[in-house]
Design a protein around this motif. Structure first.
Motif, PDB file in Angstrom:
ATOM      1  N   HIS A 101       1.122  -5.299   2.412  1.00 30.10           N
ATOM      2  CA  HIS A 101       2.343  -6.086   2.227  1.00 30.10           C
ATOM      3  C   HIS A 101       2.076  -7.299   0.982  1.00 30.10           C
ATOM      4  N   GLN A 102       0.814  -7.805   0.769  1.00 30.88           N
ATOM      5  CA  GLN A 102       0.532  -8.626  -0.116  1.00 30.88           C
ATOM      6  C   GLN A 102       1.031  -8.106  -1.521  1.00 30.88           C
ATOM      7  N   ILE A 103       0.982  -6.730  -1.844  1.00 31.27           N
ATOM      8  CA  ILE A 103       1.146  -6.174  -2.930  1.00 31.27           C
ATOM      9  C   ILE A 103       2.725  -6.711  -3.752  1.00 31.27           C
ATOM     10  N   GLY A 104       3.619  -6.641  -2.777  1.00 31.71           N
ATOM     11  CA  GLY A 104       5.075  -6.848  -2.896  1.00 31.71           C
ATOM     12  C   GLY A 104       5.118  -8.425  -3.029  1.00 31.71           C
ATOM     13  N   ARG A 105       4.414  -9.125  -2.118  1.00 28.91           N
ATOM     14  CA  ARG A 105       4.471 -10.706  -2.074  1.00 28.91           C
ATOM     15  C   ARG A 105       3.814 -11.413  -3.662  1.00 28.91           C
ATOM     16  N   ILE A 106       3.031 -10.829  -4.277  1.00 29.77           N
ATOM     17  CA  ILE A 106       2.491 -11.293  -5.412  1.00 29.77           C
ATOM     18  C   ILE A 106       3.297 -10.827  -6.801  1.00 29.77           C
ATOM     19  N   GLY A 107       4.445  -9.925  -6.235  1.00 31.35           N
ATOM     20  CA  GLY A 107       4.900  -9.487  -7.652  1.00 31.35           C
ATOM     21  C   GLY A 107       4.686  -8.262  -8.131  1.00 31.35           C
ATOM     22  N   SER A 140      11.555   3.520  -4.792  1.00 33.53           N
ATOM     23  CA  SER A 140      11.247   3.018  -6.346  1.00 33.53           C
ATOM     24  C   SER A 140      11.502   3.960  -7.168  1.00 33.53           C
ATOM     25  N   GLY A 141      12.179   4.975  -6.963  1.00 31.95           N
ATOM     26  CA  GLY A 141      12.477   6.064  -7.840  1.00 31.95           C
ATOM     27  C   GLY A 141      11.391   7.295  -7.921  1.00 31.95           C
ATOM     28  N   THR A 142      10.234   7.161  -7.121  1.00 29.78           N
ATOM     29  CA  THR A 142       9.261   8.128  -7.324  1.00 29.78           C
ATOM     30  C   THR A 142       9.436   9.141  -6.171  1.00 29.78           C
ATOM     31  N   SER A 143       8.407  10.057  -6.054  1.00 28.42           N
ATOM     32  CA  SER A 143       8.440  11.032  -5.036  1.00 28.42           C
ATOM     33  C   SER A 143       7.118  11.147  -4.078  1.00 28.42           C
ATOM     34  N   ILE A 144       7.213  11.532  -3.157  1.00 31.05           N
ATOM     35  CA  ILE A 144       6.308  11.913  -1.926  1.00 31.05           C
ATOM     36  C   ILE A 144       4.958  12.381  -2.567  1.00 31.05           C
ATOM     37  N   HIS A 145       3.849  11.864  -2.576  1.00 25.03           N
ATOM     38  CA  HIS A 145       2.799  12.388  -3.311  1.00 25.03           C
ATOM     39  C   HIS A 145       2.391  13.764  -2.327  1.00 25.03           C
ATOM     40  N   GLU A 146       2.238  14.848  -2.833  1.00 27.60           N
ATOM     41  CA  GLU A 146       1.850  16.037  -2.413  1.00 27.60           C
ATOM     42  C   GLU A 146       0.904  15.956  -1.360  1.00 27.60           C
ATOM     43  N   GLN A 147      -0.120  15.186  -1.555  1.00 28.78           N
ATOM     44  CA  GLN A 147      -1.284  14.967  -0.559  1.00 28.78           C
ATOM     45  C   GLN A 147      -0.849  14.594   0.797  1.00 28.78           C
ATOM     46  N   SER A 148       0.266  13.584   0.615  1.00 31.56           N
ATOM     47  CA  SER A 148       0.675  12.720   1.656  1.00 31.56           C
ATOM     48  C   SER A 148       1.723  13.716   2.500  1.00 31.56           C
ATOM     49  N   MET A 149       2.365  14.947   1.799  1.00 30.77           N
ATOM     50  CA  MET A 149       3.071  15.820   2.899  1.00 30.77           C
ATOM     51  C   MET A 149       2.809  16.457   3.948  1.00 30.77           C
ATOM     52  N   PRO A 150       1.470  16.958   4.138  1.00 25.85           N
ATOM     53  CA  PRO A 150       1.069  17.474   5.278  1.00 25.85           C
ATOM     54  C   PRO A 150       0.749  16.366   6.207  1.00 25.85           C
ATOM     55  N   VAL A 151       0.474  15.126   5.796  1.00 23.83           N
ATOM     56  CA  VAL A 151      -0.013  14.300   6.696  1.00 23.83           C
ATOM     57  C   VAL A 151       1.143  13.741   7.507  1.00 23.83           C
ATOM     58  N   ILE A 179      -3.119  -4.137  -9.215  1.00 30.47           N
ATOM     59  CA  ILE A 179      -2.780  -2.949  -8.258  1.00 30.47           C
ATOM     60  C   ILE A 179      -3.974  -2.306  -7.855  1.00 30.47           C
ATOM     61  N   ARG A 180      -4.961  -2.045  -8.907  1.00 30.95           N
ATOM     62  CA  ARG A 180      -6.104  -1.264  -8.208  1.00 30.95           C
ATOM     63  C   ARG A 180      -7.209  -2.172  -7.426  1.00 30.95           C
ATOM     64  N   THR A 181      -6.844  -3.522  -7.577  1.00 31.02           N
ATOM     65  CA  THR A 181      -7.689  -4.411  -6.890  1.00 31.02           C
ATOM     66  C   THR A 181      -7.216  -4.148  -5.433  1.00 31.02           C
ATOM     67  N   TYR A 182      -5.981  -3.953  -5.017  1.00 32.71           N
ATOM     68  CA  TYR A 182      -5.411  -4.008  -3.566  1.00 32.71           C
ATOM     69  C   TYR A 182      -5.873  -2.514  -3.229  1.00 32.71           C
ATOM     70  N   CYS A 222       3.933  -3.905  -8.183  1.00 31.99           N
ATOM     71  CA  CYS A 222       4.501  -2.773  -7.417  1.00 31.99           C
ATOM     72  C   CYS A 222       3.562  -1.682  -6.921  1.00 31.99           C
ATOM     73  N   ALA A 223       3.694  -1.216  -5.761  1.00 26.34           N
ATOM     74  CA  ALA A 223       2.906  -0.313  -5.413  1.00 26.34           C
ATOM     75  C   ALA A 223       2.989   1.159  -6.164  1.00 26.34           C
ATOM     76  N   ASP A 224       1.695   1.755  -6.357  1.00 28.29           N
ATOM     77  CA  ASP A 224       1.735   3.008  -7.159  1.00 28.29           C
ATOM     78  C   ASP A 224       1.378   4.150  -6.209  1.00 28.29           C
ATOM     79  N   ALA A 225       1.303   5.292  -6.721  1.00 26.29           N
ATOM     80  CA  ALA A 225       1.043   6.492  -5.982  1.00 26.29           C
ATOM     81  C   ALA A 225       0.004   6.489  -5.018  1.00 26.29           C
ATOM     82  N   VAL A 226      -1.135   5.797  -5.467  1.00 31.33           N
ATOM     83  CA  VAL A 226      -2.441   5.654  -4.742  1.00 31.33           C
ATOM     84  C   VAL A 226      -1.947   4.829  -3.499  1.00 31.33           C
ATOM     85  N   SER A 227      -1.425   3.701  -3.822  1.00 32.62           N
ATOM     86  CA  SER A 227      -1.082   2.686  -2.689  1.00 32.62           C
ATOM     87  C   SER A 227      -0.299   3.495  -1.647  1.00 32.62           C
ATOM     88  N   TYR A 228       0.790   4.283  -2.110  1.00 32.88           N
ATOM     89  CA  TYR A 228       1.544   4.799  -1.028  1.00 32.88           C
ATOM     90  C   TYR A 228       0.635   5.900  -0.073  1.00 32.88           C
TER      91      TYR A 228
END
Length: 744
Positions: A184-190, A224-235, A160-163, A192-198
């Motif tokens: 989109h490639q993240i999901g295709r190769i199996g 995915s059961g996670t929450s919106i990252h705080e830094q993404s909220m203003p965006v 995931i860090r590569t992507y 899971c996106a992490d907080a950084v990806s989102y």
């Protein structure tokens, strides 16, 4: 301690030392240490390390004893000598590749990677991620993608860090498609996106205002059961606000932005998005919302609210905000004072701004030049020259040197108030202080010289501007044109104007100046030529420009061109002003028409009658043969719900007659009669034309009876009706009119 004991660090130790220096930003020291180690030398003297105080009874006791109690000799003072060798661990290569990348030495990083392969040290996923990040950070997209492909060929599966690194690379370039491609490639190769990806993908989508795509990502985060990252909220909030989707913005805020985990800084960023759109009430709602236990408002939120109230001109609410701030135990910072000063200055309250400036100084803050210039600008706009000079003197006494903006404000203020000598005085002061004037300042000084007709001095400054980057701006060029025009310097004005035309820089003011210059110098043909250019240039935007062109058409006596220009004016939502109407009257008076009709329209216009202006336009269009345009206005005036003046009825009769719409004319006449309005001479003239066209002898006799006592003015207008009767075969009535003396 190792060195003093003669213990040479192995590769693991050296990698640790280098990594510590790298993470501290001491890239050069890390490289020297590593290169020395590679040649068998272990020297740390150049690092200038300082011993820190340690617990003498703790685990470091043995080091302190050895160093400070003479148990160590100086055998290693010149560095431990070993046989040169190359690193063998992948971790060491990874550290050095990262070090070179952060130091901006990407060629060395690639050389390290090549050496690694040459010494049969197999790169791992960390190696490739580090290499991709290094090349990506300097914008080398092709190299980064080639490394990713090489990684896959070598059987190393990207993680995931590569992507994330690839997404960050394309995000930094503003390439939303590239970001989405790897997302989109993240999901295709199996994976899971992490907080950084989102966070990366939301940032890009929201900046591009791709609402639906951003909402798909948000839905994925929630699933995915996670929450919106705080830094993404203003965006996300800014995206909704900028798109006017306030309901969605409020819903997103209520669902995702509540709770203690949201920092005051991010609340401020959300408020700022509302403030930029002058949505002060929405910003205020965020400011007062419940933060949960332990949630505190910091000074940054108060500063944003000052901005929000200032942009919305809600100055009274600032007082209660400051009281709230004081009650919360928060003291204004430098940003608070600057925001307040900017707010009151921009709002036209320079005295209040100056009081805050003094309070800011009393609090211990030192206002910068920009703060002083904001207040001076307010004084300048209100023509408070003495107050501006006092503040200038106070500024210098405080040790703050004026910049080009401050001098520009003073110079322009004195120019606008007609104090040319003072403007030139501060221009000289600026140059004496070593400040190079910019385009704005030079333009103001040119204006100063223009006011006193000093064309030579103004011309020298204009020449100076031509040698500057970008050359003279349009204001400077127009100022010179106006000066030359005042002095009748046609050749010099033409040279500047021709240059503006060649470079497509001239505006409507440039053309207007040249039109009046040529016209005033008696060069009517040249004036009309420029007027035609302006008419076809797309630069016509206000009454002044239209009137300048129209003045030429009136002088030429071309009624059709006048009418077409007025039509264009109306179509562009620029309604004619008093000067336009005066020129319309001048234009129609030059044609063979009943003076009584024109006088009636002039009288109605002077009296400010409600439908007079539209009636005049319809009359102009009709006289110019633009019957469709005239008919359109009359249709609007004839709507049953409108009450129009007698002069408008008369124009409508004339227009309907000229268009052959006599039934409409008669219908309108019946309406006029029902309202108790008496026909006047002009009414009869126009109705006689309608009767003449229709061949209605009885109506013509009625009109002749009404006007049997009228003078010869009517006879001229009635001639057309007589012609119409002759064309319809009504020669008996024509003969009767002559017998009755109606036609002389």
């Amino acid at each position: 301690h190792m060195r003093a004991l003669g213990v040479a660090p192995d590769e693991i130790s050296m990698n640790t030392f280098v990594r510590i220096l790298k993470n501290s930003g001491r890239y050069s020291d890390a490289l020297v240490l590593f290169n020395n180690w590679c040649i068998g030398r272990f020297d740390v003297e150049f690092l200038h390390l300082e011993y820190r105080a340690v617990d003498l009874h703790g685990p470091m006791q043995f080091l302190i004893d050895d160093v400070f109690h003479g148990k160590l000799d100086s055998a290693g003072a010149l560095g431990i000598q070993k046989v040169p060798w190359k690193p063998k661990l992948v971790e060491t290569y990874n550290t050095m590749i990262d070090l070179y990348g952060k130091a901006g030495r990407h060629k060395n990083a690639m050389d390290m990677f090549v050496d690694m392969l040459a010494y049969q040290v197999m790169p791992d996923i960390c190696t490739f991620n580090t290499m991709i990040y290094g090349f990506g950070s300097c914008g080398s997209v092709k190299e980064a993608e080639a490394l990713l492909a090489n990684m896959v060929v070598r059987g190393i599966t990207p993680d995931i860090r590569t992507y994330n690194v690839m997404m960050m690379l394309f995000a930094s370039m503003g390439d939303a498609e590239g970001v989405l491609k790897y997302y989109h490639q993240i999901g295709r190769i199996g994976l899971c996106a992490d907080a950084v990806s989102y966070r990366i993908v939301l940032q890009v989508l929201c900046e591009r205002k791709l609402v639906r795509e951003a909402e798909d990502v948000i839905e994925g985060i929630i699933k995915s059961g996670t929450s919106i990252h705080e830094q993404s909220m203003p965006v996300v909030m800014k995206m909704y606000i900028d798109q006017g989707l306030l309901d969605k913005a409020n819903a997103f805020f209520e669902r995702h932005c509540r709770g203690e985990e949201v920092s005051s800084k991010n609340f401020a960023a959300i408020m700022d998005a509302f403030a930029d759109r002058c949505l002060w009430e929405e910003a205020e709602h965020i400011f007062h919302c419940d933060r949960g236990i332990g949630g505190k408002r910091e000074i940054v939120e108060y500063n944003v609210m000052v901005k929000a109230y200032g942009l919305a001109r809600k100055y009274d609410r600032v007082i209660s905000l400051l009281e709230n701030m004081k009650g919360s135990g928060i003291s204004p910072d430098e940003c608070t004072y600057n925001s307040l000063i900017q707010m009151f200055s921009a709002g036209g309250f320079p005295h209040r701004a100056k009081k805050l400036l003094h309070k800011m100084k009393d609090t211990g803050f030192k206002p910068v030049c920009e703060t002083y210039s904001a207040v001076m600008r307010a004084y300048s706009l209100n023509s408070l020259a003495s107050e501006a000079i006092d503040l200038y003197s106070e500024m210098k006494a405080s040790g703050v040197e004026p910049n080009v903006v401050v001098y520009g404000l003073l110079i322009n203020m004195f120019v606008e108030t007609g104090q040319v000598e003072k403007a030139l005085h501060y221009s000289n002061l600026m140059e004496e202080s070593g400040i190079t004037p910019n385009h704005i300042v030079l333009t103001s000084v040119i204006k100063a010289y223009s006011k006193i007709n000093c064309w030579k001095e103004a011309q020298d400054l204009y020449t100076r501007m031509r040698n500057m980057d970008g050359g003279p701006d349009i204001i400077a060029s127009n100022t010179m044109l106006n000066l030359y025009a005042k002095l009748g310097m046609v050749i010099e004005a033409k040279a500047i104007f021709d240059n503006l035309r060649r470079n497509y820089q001239g505006d409507d003011v440039s053309y207007i100046i040249m039109i009046f210059l040529y016209k005033n110098m008696g060069l009517l043909n040249e004036s009309i030529k420029i007027a035609h250019e302006l008419d076809n240039s797309g630069l016509l935007s206000d009454c002044a420009a239209y009137n300048a062109v129209m003045a030429c058409y009136v002088a030429k006596g071309n009624l059709r061109e006048c009418a077409e220009l007025v039509q264009k004016m109306v179509e562009n939502n620029t309604f004619p002003d008093a000067s336009t109407f005066q020129m319309i009257f001048s234009a129609v008076n030059k044609i063979n028409i009943s003076s009584e009709e024109v006088l009636q329209l002039e009288s109605a216009y002077s009296d400010g009658r409600s439908s007079a202006k539209h009636a005049i336009l319809a009359f102009l269009f009709s006289m110019a043969g633009m019957h469709a345009a005239a008919l359109n206005i009359c249709e609007q005036l004839s709507r049953p719900e409108l009450t129009i003046d007698p002069c408008a009825y008369n124009v409508a009769f004339k227009v309907y007659a000229s268009c052959g719409e006599v039934d409409k004319a008669f219908s309108l006449f019946m309406r006029m009669h029902a309202l108790g309005l008496k026909p006047d001479t002009v009414t009869c003239i126009d109705l006689s034309t309608c009767y003449g066209i229709s061949g209605m002898s009885e109506g013509m006799r009625r009109i002749s009876g009404l006007l049997a006592y009228r003078n010869s003015e009517f006879s001229k207008s009635l001639h057309k009706a007589l012609v119409s009767y002759r064309e319809t075969g009504s020669n008996d009535l024509a003969a009767q009119l002559v017998t009755n003396g109606m036609l002389r």
